[in-house]
Enzyme design. Structure first.
Site, PDB file in Angstrom:
ATOM      1  N   ALA A 108      42.023  66.462  68.158  1.00 10.93           N
ATOM      2  CA  ALA A 108      42.811  65.414  67.515  1.00 10.93           C
ATOM      3  C   ALA A 108      42.782  64.148  68.367  1.00 10.93           C
ATOM      4  O   ALA A 108      42.544  64.195  69.568  1.00 10.93           O
ATOM      5  CB  ALA A 108      44.242  65.893  67.329  1.00 10.93           C
TER       6      ALA A 108
ATOM      7  N   GLY B  62      42.356  70.445  67.493  1.00  7.82           N
ATOM      8  CA  GLY B  62      42.421  70.252  66.041  1.00  7.82           C
ATOM      9  C   GLY B  62      41.085  70.527  65.368  1.00  7.82           C
ATOM     10  O   GLY B  62      41.044  70.973  64.215  1.00  7.82           O
TER      11      GLY B  62
ATOM     12  N   GLU C  30      41.016  74.133  64.902  1.00  8.20           N
ATOM     13  CA  GLU C  30      41.923  74.496  63.802  1.00  8.20           C
ATOM     14  C   GLU C  30      41.288  74.190  62.446  1.00  8.20           C
ATOM     15  O   GLU C  30      41.426  74.957  61.497  1.00  8.20           O
ATOM     16  CB  GLU C  30      43.256  73.746  63.951  1.00  8.20           C
ATOM     17  CG  GLU C  30      44.058  74.253  65.127  1.00  8.20           C
ATOM     18  CD  GLU C  30      45.343  73.473  65.348  1.00  8.20           C
ATOM     19  OE1 GLU C  30      45.247  72.245  65.595  1.00  8.20           O
ATOM     20  OE2 GLU C  30      46.429  74.069  65.271  1.00  8.20           O
TER      21      GLU C  30
ATOM     22  N   GLU D 231      45.115  72.271  74.205  1.00  4.54           N
ATOM     23  CA  GLU D 231      46.432  71.630  74.057  1.00  4.54           C
ATOM     24  C   GLU D 231      47.374  71.944  75.207  1.00  4.54           C
ATOM     25  O   GLU D 231      48.157  71.094  75.629  1.00  4.54           O
ATOM     26  CB  GLU D 231      47.085  72.071  72.733  1.00  4.54           C
ATOM     27  CG  GLU D 231      46.504  71.444  71.486  1.00  4.54           C
ATOM     28  CD  GLU D 231      45.333  72.222  70.910  1.00  4.54           C
ATOM     29  OE1 GLU D 231      44.750  73.052  71.646  1.00  4.54           O
ATOM     30  OE2 GLU D 231      44.988  72.011  69.734  1.00  4.54           O
TER      31      GLU D 231
END
Lengths: 258, 257
Positions: free
Chosen positions: A66, A109, A112, A132
């Protein structure tokens, strides 16, 4: 397709391809990009000529994660009001097969997003990670849930706690991905798999996905009842007649998705 | 840019010289790092179609510099932090790598030689799995490669007894490819590297993948990788050039692409 800023889409036969298109940022995900992916996926899901969706990334990596810049100033209230992960929930509602073709970095992300795919074809040079934890946070778009369902609690905790990089071989060994291919052939192999699925009866694929997803979230008994109803339902399709007739007549079936 | 090695690219060949001659090119952490960086640079440099690793002075490489070793260090962590990444970078390299073994290759120096695709040995070269003499085990991939080259029995002998292997014996047991006289050393190494640099480089990289796959995959998976490799090779310009040259009864000129 309409113009997107952060993705590119095209059709190849009955397969629709979505490519993450921020190669200079290693396809780091921002909220706009996720919205675009969702919009494209939902459009393809409704489009009758599309049977399979392929998701891949342009440039050196599928997605390095992200966009951190977007998040440094966030607080719980701003995150609640933005409700950005609601978009991700819509990805889980896509009914057609989604094939992820991943390479390079598949981090945070990006990982994910990859886990939202039904099938993952990975280049041999891929590295997966949830970094993260190193930023004092954790995955928030399904990472802890989907990885655990695929690889089990043991490995999920290890990888999520350490944030360490996982090789394609390791990911394959633990059921996170379906196949490893040489990087040069990633798209070719993903399209080959897509073509294989595109020849299958679409409604069968659809209800198989629906039933398998049910298995992930329900008791065996409940899932069995659910499966049974889907099985019965397929006997209302033309493709069931076509499939069984073709078998008896010893010819190849031609499925219409009806 | 580099202090412990020399690295030059010329006529398609990357020359990597371990350059601590007064220490018999013994490894310090910086040299591990610089070898790794040089191999990485060669791997991504389209101009490079062959890599040669050799040593300045009279040794190829005498292994770990013992002045950097202290009793309290974690030997395993040294491997994970320094030697492992270097050897892995060499293993990932898709260009042909020639070890030009000019003198003694001992300990981790032996391991470095083993990680190369070819070993050309000077009459002055020798190999020594010295680890056992200081109560350690062969490291940096040493036995992984050594057993493949000479078999279990010979590998056990070399690593447990720790006897020196002469250049001629190394060729006899399949440990080295060619024995080269001191007089023609530079010329012959150069000719060998030049020949490699003129071959279809992409295909060589794919052959190297298959060679690795032999030890890493089941036969079924190996056949699938082989098919993928051949698919990629079949798309190269060099494949087309090879076919055209064969049809036209001329010598092929490969671009490496």
């Amino acid at each position: 397709m309409s113009n997107f800023d952060f993705i590119e889409t095209y059709f190849k036969g009955s397969t629709a391809v979505i490519e993450l298109n921020r190669p200079r940022q290693l396809n780091s995900l921002n909220t706009k990009m996720i919205s675009e992916i969702v919009v494209a996926m939902e459009a393809f899901d409704r489009n009758e000529t599309v049977r399979v969706i392929v998701l891949s990334g342009k440039g050196r990596s599928f997605s390095a994660g992200a966009d951190i810049d977007e998040m440094t100033e966030a607080n719980p209230i701003s995150l609640e009001l933005l409700n950005q992960f609601a978009e991700w929930d819509r990805l889980a509602l896509i009914k057609k097969p989604i094939i992820g073709a991943v390479h390079g970095f598949v981090f945070g992300g990006g990982f994910e997003l990859a886990l939202c795919c039904d099938v993952l074809i990975s280049a041999s040079n891929t590295e997966f990670a949830f970094p993260e934890v190193g930023l004092g946070v954790m995955p928030g778009a399904g990472g802890t849930q989907r990885l655990t369902k695929l690889a089990g609690r043991t490995k999920a905790l290890e990888w999520l706690w350490t944030g360490e990089r996982i090789s394609a071989e390791t990911a394959l060994k633990h059921g996170v991905i379906n196949k490893i291919v040489y990087p040069e052939l990633l798209m070719e192999e993903a399209m080959k798999f897509a073509n294989k699925l595109a020849k299958q009866p679409p409604l069968s694929l659809r209800l198989i996905k629906d039933s398998v997803n049910k298995a992930v979230d329900s008791s065996l008994y409940e899932g069995m009842q659910y499966e049974r109803k889907n099985f019965y339902l397929l006997f209302a399709t033309q493709d069931q007649k076509e499939g069984m007739n073709a078998f008896i007549e010893k010819r190849k079936p031609d499925y219409q998705g009806k | 840019m580099f202090e412990t090695i020399r690295y030059d690219v010329k006529d398609g060949i990357a020359w990597l010289y371990l350059n601590r001659p007064t220490k018999l090119n013994a490894f310090i952490a910086q040299m591990n790092r610089e070898v790794k960086e040089a191999i990485k640079a060669a791997s991504s440099d389209d101009q490079v179609r062959c890599v040669v690793i050799s040593g300045e002075g009279r040794a190829f490489c005498s292994g770990q510099d013992l002045s950097e070793v202290d009793e309290n260090m974690d030997h395993g962590q040294v491997l994970r932090d320094h030697y492992g990444p270097m050897i892995m970078q060499i293993r990932k390299c898709e260009k042909p790598i020639v070890g030009a073994i000019n003198g003694v290759a001992a300990g981790a120096g032996f391991s470095l030689a083993l990680a190369c695709d070819f070993r050309l040995v000077s009459e002055r070269a020798s190999f020594l799995n010295a680890f056992v003499h200081v109560g350690l085990i062969p490291d940096s991939g040493n036995l992984y490669y050594l057993t493949q080259l000479v078999g279990q029995a010979k590998a056990a002998e070399l690593s447990i007894l720790g006897e020196k292997v002469s250049a001629a014996d190394a060729v006899d047991m399949g440990l080295a490819n060619r024995l080269i006289s001191v007089e023609t050393w530079e010329e012959d190494v150069n000719a060998f590297a030049t020949r490699l640099a003129s071959l279809p480089t992409k295909a060589i990289g794919l052959i190297k993948r298959s060679l690795k796959a032999v030890t890493e995959l089941s036969f079924e998976d190996y056949l699938e990788q082989e098919a993928q490799g051949q698919r990629i090779a079949g798309l190269t310009n060099d494949h087309r050039e090879g076919i055209n040259a064969f049809m036209g009864k001329r010598k092929p000129v490969y671009s490496g692409q």
